[in-house]
Design an enzyme around this catalytic site. Structure first.
Site, PDB file in Angstrom:
ATOM      1  N   SER A 211       0.832  -1.204   0.000  1.00 61.19           N
ATOM      2  CA  SER A 211       0.000   0.000   0.000  1.00 61.19           C
ATOM      3  C   SER A 211       0.866   1.254   0.000  1.00 61.19           C
ATOM      4  CB  SER A 211      -0.901   0.028   1.244  1.00 61.19           C
ATOM      5  OG  SER A 211      -1.714  -1.115   1.303  1.00 61.19           O
TER       6      SER A 211
HETATM    7  N1  SAH Z   1      -0.826  -4.869   3.982  1.00 60.29           N
HETATM    8  C1  SAH Z   1      -0.016  -5.132   2.789  1.00 60.29           C
HETATM    9  C2  SAH Z   1      -0.703  -4.693   1.507  1.00 60.29           C
HETATM   10  C3  SAH Z   1      -1.613  -5.702   1.099  1.00 60.29           C
HETATM   11  S1  SAH Z   1      -2.338  -5.762  -0.500  1.00 60.29           S
HETATM   12  C4  SAH Z   1       1.338  -4.524   2.872  1.00 60.29           C
HETATM   13  O1  SAH Z   1       1.603  -3.783   3.829  1.00 60.29           O
HETATM   14  O2  SAH Z   1       2.159  -4.794   1.990  1.00 60.29           O
HETATM   15  C5  SAH Z   1      -3.641  -6.872  -0.026  1.00 60.29           C
HETATM   16  C6  SAH Z   1      -3.192  -8.244   0.350  1.00 60.29           C
HETATM   17  O3  SAH Z   1      -4.351  -8.961   0.762  1.00 60.29           O
HETATM   18  C7  SAH Z   1      -2.591  -9.055  -0.797  1.00 60.29           C
HETATM   19  O4  SAH Z   1      -1.347  -9.551  -0.438  1.00 60.29           O
HETATM   20  C8  SAH Z   1      -3.618 -10.175  -1.010  1.00 60.29           C
HETATM   21  O5  SAH Z   1      -3.012 -11.391  -1.435  1.00 60.29           O
HETATM   22  C9  SAH Z   1      -4.225 -10.310   0.363  1.00 60.29           C
HETATM   23  N2  SAH Z   1      -5.557 -10.934   0.417  1.00 60.29           N
HETATM   24  C10 SAH Z   1      -6.579 -10.825  -0.479  1.00 60.29           C
HETATM   25  N3  SAH Z   1      -7.644 -11.546  -0.068  1.00 60.29           N
HETATM   26  C11 SAH Z   1      -7.291 -12.125   1.107  1.00 60.29           C
HETATM   27  C12 SAH Z   1      -7.959 -13.015   2.002  1.00 60.29           C
HETATM   28  N4  SAH Z   1      -9.206 -13.445   1.785  1.00 60.29           N
HETATM   29  N5  SAH Z   1      -7.288 -13.406   3.116  1.00 60.29           N
HETATM   30  C13 SAH Z   1      -6.024 -12.982   3.362  1.00 60.29           C
HETATM   31  N6  SAH Z   1      -5.344 -12.159   2.540  1.00 60.29           N
HETATM   32  C14 SAH Z   1      -5.960 -11.735   1.428  1.00 60.29           C
END
Ligand code: SAH
Length: 214
Positions: A65
């Site tokens: 993000s």
């Molecule tokens: N917080 C992260 C940014 C995440 S982007 C950081 O600091 O880098 C969103 C993330 O959510 C992705 O890695 C994606 O794979 C994950 N995601 C999507 N659906 C999900 C689910 N149902 N359970 C767990 N993770 C999920």
């Protein structure tokens, strides 16, 4: 190799001032942003990119993000030292490291195994005490519930009921809600089982939250 130089620290200071200028006021959040080396979380050898206020690809079609968004969500979460916080969407592990730096007990779930493995290795190498789990964030983490705070870092088409259930009374859930291109940053305060307060904080853009079978 994890090296953090004066140059990186200087770039971080500049980033913190940029995020402050965009309206983030919580000094603990800003201090954490200044402390955690974001360049550890990116593959790019161009360190400047790590300190631009932009999201960035981290593989598997996902992104780390934007620092402003990380700061905004962390500020909304109103964390204090010692609180138990669940993050959905570990991704690079950056947001988890920001929370751990603030002294909260972090539990974080990721559904992409490759991202989970990479984040786990990195956070271990950084001596970050966040606890990482591979699984479906829609289900939360019932074995470790209840949580003081829950933070969702992917776009949710609706608010998952399991997450509300796993929140303590007086707890808060911060979640970008919306199935389309943009989401409304939403904060739910759980005053009681039947007493939820919903607050809205403008539009953001996240990658979609996906179920296990998609
Ligand atoms: N917080 C992260 C940014 C995440 S982007 C950081 O600091 O880098 C969103 C993330 O959510 C992705 O890695 C994606 O794979 C994950 N995601 C999507 N659906 C999900 C689910 N149902 N359970 C767990 N993770 C999920």
């Amino acid at each position: 190799m994890l090296t953090d130089t004066y140059r990186h620290k200087g770039l971080r200071k500049r980033l913190v001032e940029e995020v402050r200028a965009k309206g983030i006021r919580n000094e603990d959040v800003l201090a954490s942003l200044e402390a955690v080396p974001r360049h550890f979380f990116l593959d790019s050898s161009f360190v400047e990119i790590a300190y631009e206020d932009k999201p960035f690809p981290i593989g598997s079609g996902q992104t780390i993000s934007q620092p402003y968004t990380v700061a905004f969500q962390t500020e909304l979460l109103e964390v204090k030292k010692g609180l138990k916080v669940l993050e959905i969407g570990t991704g690079s592990g950056y947001q988890a490291a920001i929370l751990a730096q603030m002294g909260v007990r972090v539990y974080t779930i990721e559904r992409h195994r490759s991202l989970y493995t990479r984040a786990r290795q990195l956070l271990e190498a950084m001596n970050c005490p966040a606890k990482l789990f591979y699984g479906d964030g829609y289900k939360g983490l019932p074995a470790f519930a209840p949580f003081d705070r829950i933070l969702v870092t992917a776009a949710a088409p609706a608010i998952p009921e399991a997450l509300i259930q796993q929140l303590k009374t007086g707890g808060m859930l911060v979640i970008p809600v919306g199935g389309g291109g943009t989401q409304i940053m939403t904060r739910i305060i759980k005053h009681g089982d039947e007493n939820l307060e919903e607050q809205r904080f403008g539009q953001f853009r996240f990658v979609p939250m996906l179920g296990n079978k998609e």
